[in-house]
Design an enzyme around this catalytic site. Structure first.
Site, short mmCIF file in Angstrom:
data_model
loop_
_atom_site.label_atom_id
_atom_site.label_comp_id
_atom_site.label_asym_id
_atom_site.label_seq_id
_atom_site.Cartn_x
_atom_site.Cartn_y
_atom_site.Cartn_z
N GLY A 49 0.84 -1.20 0.00
CA GLY A 49 0.00 0.00 0.00
C GLY A 49 0.87 1.24 0.00
N GLN A 77 2.53 10.13 1.71
CA GLN A 77 3.88 9.52 1.81
C GLN A 77 4.79 9.97 0.69
OE1 GLN A 77 2.21 5.31 2.42
NE2 GLN A 77 4.13 5.26 3.56
N CYS A 100 6.20 0.10 7.63
CA CYS A 100 5.75 1.25 6.86
C CYS A 100 6.92 1.78 6.04
CB CYS A 100 5.26 2.34 7.81
SG CYS A 100 4.64 3.80 6.94
N LEU A 101 6.63 2.10 4.78
CA LEU A 101 7.68 2.61 3.88
C LEU A 101 8.21 3.96 4.39
CD1 LEU A 101 6.05 1.63 0.48
CD2 LEU A 101 7.82 0.41 1.76
N HIS A 149 -2.67 7.18 7.24
CA HIS A 149 -1.71 8.10 6.60
C HIS A 149 -2.39 9.38 6.12
CE1 HIS A 149 2.20 6.15 6.41
NE2 HIS A 149 1.68 5.03 5.96
N HIS A 176 -4.23 1.13 7.87
CA HIS A 176 -2.89 1.74 7.85
C HIS A 176 -2.85 2.87 6.80
CE1 HIS A 176 1.69 1.16 7.88
NE2 HIS A 176 1.49 1.92 6.83
N GLU A 177 -3.39 2.62 5.61
CA GLU A 177 -3.38 3.65 4.55
C GLU A 177 -4.30 4.81 4.90
OE1 GLU A 177 -0.96 3.40 2.81
OE2 GLU A 177 -0.61 1.27 3.00
O1 GNR Z 1 4.09 -2.66 2.67
C1 GNR Z 1 3.43 -2.51 3.70
N1 GNR Z 1 3.12 -3.59 4.46
C2 GNR Z 1 2.19 -3.55 5.51
C3 GNR Z 1 2.13 -4.63 6.36
C4 GNR Z 1 1.22 -4.66 7.40
C5 GNR Z 1 0.36 -3.60 7.57
C6 GNR Z 1 0.42 -2.50 6.73
C7 GNR Z 1 1.32 -2.48 5.69
S1 GNR Z 1 1.35 -1.11 4.61
C8 GNR Z 1 3.05 -1.15 4.13
C9 GNR Z 1 3.34 -0.08 3.09
C10 GNR Z 1 3.09 1.28 3.67
O2 GNR Z 1 3.83 1.84 4.44
N2 GNR Z 1 1.96 1.86 3.34
O3 GNR Z 1 1.62 3.03 3.85
NI NI Z 2 2.72 3.19 5.74
#
Ligand code: GNR
Ligand code: NI
Length: 156
Positions: free
Chosen positions: A27, A32, A74-75, A120, A116-117
């Site tokens: 994601g 980001q 998270c990236l 953000h 999670h997205e």
């Molecule tokens: O690549 C991603 N893996 C992930 C694993 C578990 C819960 C959420 C994620 S999202 C993350 C990529 C990212 O930072 N997206 O914002």
């Molecule tokens: Ni993230």
């Protein structure tokens, strides 16, 4: 939306998928990559059968009472991982890239990724769901890694 905006959004989305697949990640949210739009891309499918989703103005419309804990990364916080507890299932309403109203319901990794997205888009990172102790441990480690990286760059 104006035609020029439409082209700009399509271009942004293409660049976001490229960044996400390259990382690799499942994601990526517009903030980001420095873009203040309520837009995220996700794809949980394996590389050989990609299933890209574009979520514009996504909203959580239902969450389960049941919670689930899984490890997240998270990236935006490279090499940091922690167990995060969230609702086990969510339903998200959004517009797709063609402006059509859509809904996606998920559990497991998809539920975690959607939340999670969407976080953000409100400036919330997975570490914000942790205790202050665990959050500070991760942020200190991140600062340490960053300093080591700058040191290595200086040695070149
Ligand atoms: O690549 C991603 N893996 C992930 C694993 C578990 C819960 C959420 C994620 S999202 C993350 C990529 C990212 O930072 N997206 O914002
Ligand atoms: Ni993230």
């Amino acid at each position: 939306m104006a035609a020029a905006d439409d082209a700009a959004v399509r271009d942004l989305v293409a660049r976001m998928f490229a960044t996400m697949y390259h990382a690799p990640g499942i994601g990526l949210a517009a903030p980001q990559v420095g873009v203040a739009l309520r837009l995220a891309v996700i794809d949980l499918a394996p590389d050989d059968k990609r299933t890209p989703h574009v979520l514009i103005n996504p909203e959580i419309v239902a969450v389960s009472k049941e919670l689930a804990t899984r490890e997240e990364g998270c990236l935006s916080l490279p090499n940091m991982y922690a167990d995060v507890t969230r609702p086990a299932q969510v339903k998200v309403r959004y517009l797709d890239i063609d402006g059509a109203r859509r809904e996606i319901q998920g559990d497991g990794l998809l539920a975690a990724c959607l939340q999670h997205e969407l976080d953000h888009l409100d400036g919330v990172l997975f570490v914000d769901h942790l205790s202050a102790l665990k959050r500070n441990m991760i942020l200190r480690k991140l600062a340490k890694d960053q300093k080591a990286k700058e040191q290595t760059a200086g040695d070149r």
